[in-house]
Design a protein around this motif. Structure first.
Motif, PDB file in Angstrom:
ATOM      1  N   HIS A 124       0.864  -1.175   0.000  1.00 42.29           N
ATOM      2  CA  HIS A 124       0.000   0.000   0.000  1.00 42.29           C
ATOM      3  C   HIS A 124       0.905   1.232   0.000  1.00 42.29           C
ATOM      4  O   HIS A 124       2.034   1.180   0.505  1.00 42.29           O
ATOM      5  N   ASP A 125       0.418   2.340  -0.528  1.00 42.92           N
ATOM      6  CA  ASP A 125       1.216   3.568  -0.571  1.00 42.92           C
ATOM      7  C   ASP A 125       1.684   4.006   0.809  1.00 42.92           C
ATOM      8  O   ASP A 125       2.761   4.571   0.950  1.00 42.92           O
ATOM      9  N   ASP A 126       0.878   3.745   1.838  1.00 46.25           N
ATOM     10  CA  ASP A 126       1.222   4.177   3.192  1.00 46.25           C
ATOM     11  C   ASP A 126       1.875   3.069   4.024  1.00 46.25           C
ATOM     12  O   ASP A 126       1.912   3.131   5.253  1.00 46.25           O
ATOM     13  N   ALA A 127       2.438   2.064   3.371  1.00 45.26           N
ATOM     14  CA  ALA A 127       3.069   0.944   4.073  1.00 45.26           C
ATOM     15  C   ALA A 127       4.235   1.423   4.939  1.00 45.26           C
ATOM     16  O   ALA A 127       4.868   2.447   4.649  1.00 45.26           O
ATOM     17  N   THR A 128       4.492   0.668   6.001  1.00 43.41           N
ATOM     18  CA  THR A 128       5.625   0.939   6.886  1.00 43.41           C
ATOM     19  C   THR A 128       6.416  -0.344   7.106  1.00 43.41           C
ATOM     20  O   THR A 128       5.889  -1.449   6.925  1.00 43.41           O
ATOM     21  N   GLU A 146       8.653   4.805   6.390  1.00 42.11           N
ATOM     22  CA  GLU A 146       7.248   5.182   6.206  1.00 42.11           C
ATOM     23  C   GLU A 146       6.974   5.507   4.752  1.00 42.11           C
ATOM     24  O   GLU A 146       7.633   6.361   4.164  1.00 42.11           O
ATOM     25  N   GLY A 147       6.009   4.795   4.182  1.00 42.45           N
ATOM     26  CA  GLY A 147       5.638   4.951   2.785  1.00 42.45           C
ATOM     27  C   GLY A 147       6.250   3.845   1.945  1.00 42.45           C
ATOM     28  O   GLY A 147       7.343   3.349   2.242  1.00 42.45           O
ATOM     29  N   ALA A 172       0.283  -3.785   4.281  1.00 45.24           N
ATOM     30  CA  ALA A 172       0.070  -2.475   4.892  1.00 45.24           C
ATOM     31  C   ALA A 172       1.212  -2.110   5.832  1.00 45.24           C
ATOM     32  O   ALA A 172       1.585  -0.941   5.943  1.00 45.24           O
ATOM     33  N   SER A 173       1.771  -3.110   6.528  1.00 44.57           N
ATOM     34  CA  SER A 173       2.903  -2.848   7.406  1.00 44.57           C
ATOM     35  C   SER A 173       3.726  -4.116   7.580  1.00 44.57           C
ATOM     36  O   SER A 173       3.215  -5.230   7.453  1.00 44.57           O
TER      37      SER A 173
END
Length: 128
Positions: free
Chosen positions: A31-35, A49-50, A111-112
């Motif tokens: 995902h674009d906001d993955a960590t 982050e991202g 997602a993370s």
């Protein structure tokens, strides 16, 4: 495809992309906001982050010549984890660690990521 089968397939794809340095392939799984969070106090520690930062983290780890041996893929009801044995060697340091890379999934993508290590001091010494 069942949720568990999809998570296993995603884990296999992630590992294959990592060992083949397919950075675009890894990016497509995120995902674009993955960590991605790693313990320790070294060049790869902390939280990326991202999605682009996560890919940069993977590139940095790989740049140290790390061999990513997949021991097991594990699934929960909604997530998956890779059990790995990472090794690398250079003149002044050896990396030999077992780890679990836990991936939290959302809508079929990562997602993370949180990595759990067997030897944080060894990782700190290697990734200076």
């Amino acid at each position: 495809m069942s949720t568990e089968a999809a998570a296993l397939a995603l884990g296999r794809t992630f590992h294959k992309a990592l060992v083949s340095a397919d950075w675009d392939g890894i990016r497509a799984l995120l995902h674009d906001d993955a960590t991605w969070t790693l313990p320790g106090d070294n060049a790869i520690s902390g939280t990326a982050e991202g999605a682009d930062a996560v890919v940069e983290r993977a590139q940095l780890i790989a740049s140290y010549g790390v061999h990513f041996e997949l021991l097991n893929l594990l699934v929960s009801r909604e997530n998956m984890a890779l059990s790995l044995h990472n090794t690398a060697r250079r003149e002044d340091a050896v990396l030999d660690e077992h780890l679990a890379t836990v991936c939290r999934l959302r809508d079929g993508r990562i997602a993370s990521v949180e990595t759990y290590l067997s030897d944080v001091p060894g990782m700190n010494a290697f990734f200076v």
